[in-house]
Write an enzyme that holds these catalytic residues in place. Sequence first.
Site: not given
Ligand code: NAD
Ligand code: UGA
Length: 478
Positions: A167, A222, A278
């Site tokens: 994602e 990713k 992340c």
């Molecule tokens: P999160 O911590 O918000 O959510 C994960 C959820 O999974 C939790 O609510 C937890 O209770 C649940 N969980 C864990 N083990 C479980 C199990 N065995 N059965 C059922 N539920 C279970 O995490 P997130 O931010 O959604 O991130 C999830 C993944 O996506 C990570 O690998 C992260 O790196 C990736 N990712 C996150 C973002 C982002 O913006 N947060 C963007 C892209 C990718």
């Molecule tokens: C980031 C990536 O942008 C997503 O593509 C990815 O899916 C995600 O991580 C993930 O894997 O979790 P996110 O962390 O939600 O998304 O937000 P960003 O907009 O990337 O910002 C990350 C950090 O960089 C923040 O603290 C933001 O304030 C900072 N940032 C971003 C700056 O300081 N300057 C910028 O120009 C952009």
Amino acid sequence: MIKQVCCIGAGYVGGPTMSVFADKCKDINFNVVDVNADRIAAWNSKDLSKLPIFEPGLDEIVKRCRGKNLTFSTEVHKCISEADIIFISVNTPTKTKGIGAGKASDLKWVESCARQISEHARGYTIVVEKSTLPVRTGEVIKDILDSSQSSLNSKKKNSFDILSNPEFLAEGTAIDDLENPDRILIGGSNENAIKVLHDLYKRWVSEEKIIHTNLWSSELAKLTANAFLAQRLSSINSISALCEVTGADVREVSRAIGKDRRIGSKFLNVGPGFGGSCFKKDILNLVYLANHFGLPEVADFWESVVYLNSWNQDRLTRIILEKLFGTLTEKKIGILGFSFKANTNDTRESPAIQICKNLLNEGAFLKIHDPKVSQKQIALDLGIPSIEECLNEENLNKKNKDKKWEKSLLRNDFFENLDAVVVLTEWSIYSDIDWGKVSKKMRSPGWVFDTRLIVDEEKVINSGLCFWRVGVGTLKRN
Ligand code: NAD
Ligand code: UGA
């Protein structure tokens, strides 16, 4: 025909992603499951402002789909057993102990999902890695799924295909990112399984944006995308420090380099350093993998991106200390913004955490405002029992029945006797502050530190307050 989709993990990715899927594929049921009963209860709350995640546009979609083809529950086993496709969308944080601690991903939640799937899935199931995972994790998942079947007799045997579909959404713009993605990446080897997932996305994403790769390329792409984005931020933040001491203005430098189409203008906004759950964890994971595969030079290159980021946060603390005559003991500092970026209530790895801890360590007294982050969360992040002076929209409005946040802050004497105000998150409301009024409440000489370059320069200067900006330095009063 796909009828039932299960997503394990109702977090920042699972919740919004499945909501958009449900909105685009009305004939399919999307069941989001989680072991965290409180989180599920929040997803089911009648009051949509109580959803566990604040994301612009999310409440409208949940309103449209929840109870129709979108459910949130703790019935993990039942939903797994009914599913044609299962998305694994659980947390993959950095390991805190054992081999690889501090760098490698902790895959215990992913492994636990694989075990639950192996036990409860029925028939043929496509298992999709949605979580961000170290390259070759697909192999681990496959081993767990296959080994569970070897002891069963052939009638009871189930079968699985594994795909990687990372994602790329960013928090704060998640719904738009999901509805209009730059690309959809599907990694795998089984053509039929790839086609099933491809056809789901095809309902709203144009086909030229759907990329197919092998499993390992998808997993690595990713990590690489996040590493490149974070590296850009460390690059521009390093230049901002140079601007402050040379008289260059980082906004002009960014504009000048961003016009080069090979460089591009995005992700060049300087700040207190990148936060979020992340970037740091994914780069450290890359560092771990590079070392593991005998490439220490590659590991060192990427590790420096994280090093520069922490250095930047400490650098800002040193500047505040220096401007306030070298001591913060008992000085009052107002912090504007605690989330890691605007338009989210997420504080994971927020630069505000480290900077506030540093200021508290120096003996400062902090008042913290964030429109969306709760007092409880801030206290938790700072490792203190409670925080009296943290204000957000909800508790300000309760006290004042006043929707205008700035008036409420002034009426609550937020700025009273402050020595400095530090803007740490780029919430748009901080651009409109009437510094003339604020300056009358503050102690003299009062300072404004803008780490996001969003504060109205003219209003601060006219107010008589001292002004420091990241990437520009101190603006001298005439
Ligand atoms: P999160 O911590 O918000 O959510 C994960 C959820 O999974 C939790 O609510 C937890 O209770 C649940 N969980 C864990 N083990 C479980 C199990 N065995 N059965 C059922 N539920 C279970 O995490 P997130 O931010 O959604 O991130 C999830 C993944 O996506 C990570 O690998 C992260 O790196 C990736 N990712 C996150 C973002 C982002 O913006 N947060 C963007 C892209 C990718
Ligand atoms: C980031 C990536 O942008 C997503 O593509 C990815 O899916 C995600 O991580 C993930 O894997 O979790 P996110 O962390 O939600 O998304 O937000 P960003 O907009 O990337 O910002 C990350 C950090 O960089 C923040 O603290 C933001 O304030 C900072 N940032 C971003 C700056 O300081 N300057 C910028 O120009 C952009």
